[in-house]
Enzyme design. Structure first.
Site, PDB file in Angstrom:
ATOM      1  N   ASP A  89     -13.947 -20.060   2.598  1.00 61.11           N
ATOM      2  CA  ASP A  89     -12.569 -20.209   2.778  1.00 61.11           C
ATOM      3  C   ASP A  89     -12.587 -20.879   4.289  1.00 61.11           C
ATOM      4  O   ASP A  89     -13.608 -20.753   4.817  1.00 61.11           O
ATOM      5  CB  ASP A  89     -12.030 -18.731   2.959  1.00 61.11           C
ATOM      6  CG  ASP A  89     -10.547 -18.544   3.629  1.00 61.11           C
ATOM      7  OD1 ASP A  89      -9.785 -19.300   3.037  1.00 61.11           O
ATOM      8  OD2 ASP A  89     -10.322 -17.997   4.526  1.00 61.11           O
ATOM      9  N   ASP A 272     -12.341 -13.922   4.495  1.00 61.18           N
ATOM     10  CA  ASP A 272     -12.097 -12.853   5.423  1.00 61.18           C
ATOM     11  C   ASP A 272     -10.744 -12.159   5.308  1.00 61.18           C
ATOM     12  O   ASP A 272     -10.475 -11.188   5.650  1.00 61.18           O
ATOM     13  CB  ASP A 272     -12.046 -13.458   6.866  1.00 61.18           C
ATOM     14  CG  ASP A 272     -10.904 -14.505   6.995  1.00 61.18           C
ATOM     15  OD1 ASP A 272      -9.965 -14.156   7.801  1.00 61.18           O
ATOM     16  OD2 ASP A 272     -10.864 -15.624   6.450  1.00 61.18           O
ATOM     17  N   ASP A 276      -8.637 -13.099   0.000  1.00 59.56           N
ATOM     18  CA  ASP A 276      -9.883 -13.526  -0.504  1.00 59.56           C
ATOM     19  C   ASP A 276     -10.488 -12.383  -1.313  1.00 59.56           C
ATOM     20  O   ASP A 276     -11.599 -12.616  -1.972  1.00 59.56           O
ATOM     21  CB  ASP A 276     -10.655 -13.953   0.493  1.00 59.56           C
ATOM     22  CG  ASP A 276     -10.325 -15.221   1.304  1.00 59.56           C
ATOM     23  OD1 ASP A 276      -9.650 -16.034   0.606  1.00 59.56           O
ATOM     24  OD2 ASP A 276     -10.234 -14.998   2.699  1.00 59.56           O
TER      25      ASP A 276
END
Length: 377
Positions: A89, A272, A276
């Site tokens: 990410d 994080d 996610d």
């Protein structure tokens, strides 16, 4: 437990067969065959295997913890060794999510720093780009952009507008007529390079080094982000990410993960945020950030980077590979020694001291070999 249910009765049965069969065949007296049977039992004790394998995992997990990587189980430590791809990410993982102006260099004495900031903030007040927001932080008071005319964004380059009939361009070196200085963006007024502005792109310290280390380990890198194409590509290029997916919705990350993992299941996802969590849970290995990571992301992940330092990921992979290497060494050594001495015992060439060595001695050697993990880098 499953192996022991088979291994134990088989070994006992073989020892009994040796004890009974040798006198029947006239190969040895009963006392001698009993001695060989007992020797066989001592040699067959699987202490070296039963102790060295879990000990290797414990030491490996301990070494990872010492390096601020929390691995939630030995199976996840083992899985790290098989990784072929890692998906990151962007915001909060690769970057801090914020841009900040670090320097303004002026090349025209007709303008002061205050003048430059005023010109920049008036134009950037019309943009929603993250870089525009970082420039807006320079404004000491509310910006009035009423005198800005003919504002337009030039894709992949920057913005253009007019103030007091002056033609102003703000953007990359592509938008500048005579810009030569390396910087994040440049200010051009009436075709003249007036100033260069350096902006911290928010990339976390050590991130570039981490990506480089992963590539050396033979791992392909991906970046998933909801950011616009130009921002995503700029960050991806700076970090040398192999493949970049941009303008993604949270649900897109899950579906895109499935595509990446289609041909190779050994794919990790690093994130994080709470969005996610589904991908972290689905991933072959889910890795979350320990400091800024959401509780949902940490709970869903298999591995937690305690200080958000991505350089610890290649460290953890090396620990996993070293652990597997030590386990193989221990197993090959223990099994080979036991087989040799077992054969010797069946034919009467192995004394009890050799049997004790095959059990306790081999166990001690494999333990000492396992402790090499603490010195490996």
């Amino acid at each position: 437990a499953k192996i022991s249910k088979v291994y134990t009765p088989v070994i006992i049965l073989l020892a009994v067969v040796i004890t009974i069969l040798l006198p029947v065949l006239g190969v040895a007296e009963f006392s001698e065959s009993l001695y060989r049977g007992l020797t066989f039992l001592v040699i067959s004790c699987p202490c070296a295997i039963a102790i060295s394998v879990p000990l290797s995992y414990f030491v490996g997990i301990g070494m990872a913890s010492k390096n601020n990587v929390l691995i939630k189980g030995s199976n996840y430590l083992d899985n790290l060794m098989h990784l072929k791809k890692i998906i990151f990410d962007k915001t909060g993982t690769l970057t801090t999510g914020s841009f900040n102006v670090t320097n303004i260099e002026i090349f025209d004495d007709n303008y002061t720093k205050k003048d430059i900031i005023e010109i920049l903030t008036k134009g950037e007040s019309f943009s929603n780009h993250p870089i525009a927001k970082s420039i807006m932080k320079l404004a000491s008071e509310k910006v009035n952009g009423k005198d800005v005319a003919n504002y337009k964004e030039v894709s992949g380059k920057g913005i253009e507008y007019e103030i007091d009939n002056k033609q102003i361009k703000v953007g990359t070196i592509k938008i500048c007529d005579d810009c030569k200085l390396e910087a994040s963006i440049h200010l051009n007024i009436d075709g003249k390079h007036v100033a260069s502005i350096t902006i911290d792109d928010g990339i976390k310290a050590g991130t570039s080094e981490a990506i480089s280390s992963l590539k050396k380990l033979g791992i392909r890198t991906y970046m998933f982000t909801g950011d616009k194409k130009d921002v995503a590509l700029e960050i991806g290029k700076k970090l040398d990410i192999d493949e970049i997916k941009y303008e993604m919705l949270p649900q897109d990350k899950f579906s895109e993960y499935e595509k990446v993992a289609k041909d190779d299941e050994a794919v990790a996802f690093v994130g994080d945020g709470i969005n996610d969590a589904p991908v972290l849970k689905r991933a072959f290995i889910g890795i979350s950030m320990g400091e800024i990571g959401s509780a949902a992301a940490i709970e869903a992940s298999d591995i937690v980077i305690m200080k958000d330092d991505l350089r610890k990921i290649p460290v953890a992979i090396r620990i996993s590979r070293n652990t597997n290497k030590i386990i193989k060494q221990n197993l090959i050594f223990a099994i080979l020694v036991k087989i040799i001495i077992l054969m010797l015992s069946v034919f009467g060439y192995a004394a009890m001291w050799m049997a004790v060595f095959a059990d306790t001695g081999v166990t001690l050697i494999t333990i000492l070999n396992t402790l090499k993990l603490k010195r490996m880098k």
